[in-house]
Design a protein around this motif. Structure first.
Motif, mmCIF file in Angstrom:
data_model
loop_
_atom_site.group_PDB
_atom_site.id
_atom_site.type_symbol
_atom_site.label_atom_id
_atom_site.label_comp_id
_atom_site.label_asym_id
_atom_site.label_seq_id
_atom_site.Cartn_x
_atom_site.Cartn_y
_atom_site.Cartn_z
ATOM 1 N N GLY A 117 39.663 39.934 55.484
ATOM 2 C CA GLY A 117 40.924 39.213 55.534
ATOM 3 C C GLY A 117 41.460 38.784 54.187
ATOM 4 O O GLY A 117 42.107 37.725 54.092
ATOM 5 N N VAL A 118 41.200 39.573 53.138
ATOM 6 C CA VAL A 118 41.710 39.224 51.808
ATOM 7 C C VAL A 118 42.736 40.260 51.374
ATOM 8 O O VAL A 118 42.769 41.384 51.888
ATOM 9 C CB VAL A 118 40.563 39.142 50.772
ATOM 10 C CG1 VAL A 118 39.579 38.048 51.152
ATOM 11 C CG2 VAL A 118 39.845 40.486 50.631
ATOM 12 N N THR A 119 43.575 39.885 50.428
ATOM 13 C CA THR A 119 44.569 40.816 49.901
ATOM 14 C C THR A 119 43.903 41.822 48.970
ATOM 15 O O THR A 119 42.759 41.634 48.541
ATOM 16 C CB THR A 119 45.658 40.064 49.123
ATOM 17 O OG1 THR A 119 45.070 39.483 47.947
ATOM 18 C CG2 THR A 119 46.281 38.963 49.976
ATOM 19 N N GLU A 120 44.628 42.882 48.643
ATOM 20 C CA GLU A 120 44.096 43.890 47.736
ATOM 21 C C GLU A 120 43.809 43.285 46.360
ATOM 22 O O GLU A 120 42.816 43.627 45.712
ATOM 23 C CB GLU A 120 45.083 45.051 47.606
ATOM 24 C CG GLU A 120 44.487 46.298 46.962
ATOM 25 C CD GLU A 120 43.280 46.843 47.722
ATOM 26 O OE1 GLU A 120 42.335 47.313 47.051
ATOM 27 O OE2 GLU A 120 43.282 46.784 48.970
#
Length: 285
Positions: A117-120
């Motif tokens: 659930g983290v951004t790139e």
């Protein structure tokens, strides 16, 4: 003269542990088990190195560094399997390492694993942070590798020759690839703050895990259970059977120098010379 254009390559080594005694440094259970911690930490730790660096390969824009990273991955994968075989031998001889190694699985797979659930951007930042932690750990493995290649007291103590070859083969490869993690960290982030921060995390945690591992092994030794004591550690250091606490602390401090580079630790020529004479490495060709 240090060799130029060294190509890092994994060596398909094999060791026969059928005759390995529980205390493979004769009459030295503390020395044996302090070094046995390598077998507890390295299989999961080095598999984590491999996973981390495999994720980093697409970010590398330097062809020479990419080749070094691929060689590093291959060497670390072989190291993990070689040390796992020692754990199997300990288990077969009445010392069950699994309670501790399960803890290492939690550390390296969950705590230091990928976050969901983290951004790139966050994923890249977490990856570089893990690479910086590996660089800090590899500073200690380079120091220990150089120490092991020069620890003539172990030869005089009558250490089991197969274990000595495992330790020195691994030591030589650690010296051989000692710059790769640091160079990869610098390739992706040259900030001194990250270098310092990750060593301030990795150094104390590695020390804590090592002490806990040695205590676990001493407590569960089926032949000669006993307590891990600072006195015994210091005695082994004075005899040259283990690195001294002072030498370890000075190595820790060296990493913080603004001009530090891993090439300052150990000798590639000495490492390559040992690998040319190692029974296991020679048999792998």
């Amino acid at each position: 003269m240090e060799p130029d254009n060294l190509v890092l390559q994994p060596r398909d080594v094999h060791f026969d542990w059928s005759d390995l005694p529980m205390h493979w440094v004769p009459d030295e259970p503390t020395t044996t088990h302090v070094m046995n911690v390598l077998h507890l930490l390295l299989p999961e730790g080095e598999r984590w190195f491999v996973r981390t660096f495999q994720q980093a390969v697409p970010l590398i824009t330097d062809d020479d560094l990419r080749a070094d990273v691929l060689g590093f991955i291959g060497q670390e994968a072989v190291h993990a399997e070689a040390h796992s075989e020692v754990l199997d031998h300990l288990l077969a001889n009445g010392l069950d390492p699994r309670p501790f190694t399960r803890h290492m699985e939690v550390v390296f797979r969950r705590i230091l694993g990928d976050r969901e659930g983290v951004t790139e951007r966050q994923r890249r930042e977490q990856l570089i942070e893990r690479i910086a932690l590996v660089a800090a750990i590899e500073h200690f493995t380079a120091f220990l590798g150089d120490w092991m290649l020069n620890a003539t007291a172990l030869d005089r103590a009558g250490i089991d020759p197969t274990m000595l070859d495992l330790l020195r083969w691994h030591a030589a490869e650690e010296v051989e690839h000692r710059s790769v993690a640091f160079d990869l960290m610098r390739h992706l982030d040259r900030r001194e703050s990250r270098k310092i921060r990750t060593m301030l995390i990795a150094g104390p945690v590695l020390w804590l895990l090592w002490v806990r591992g040695a205590k676990f092994l001493m407590d569960h030794d089926p032949l000669r259970p006993g307590r891990l004591t600072l006195r015994e550690f210091r005695r082994a250091g004075r005899r040259g059977l283990l690195p001294t606490g002072g030498a370890l602390f000075r190595a820790f401090l060296r990493y913080f120098h603004p001009r530090y580079h891993p090439k300052q630790e150990g000798s590639t020529s000495q490492a390559v010379a040992y690998l040319a004479s190692s029974p296991a490495a020679r048999a792998a060709h």
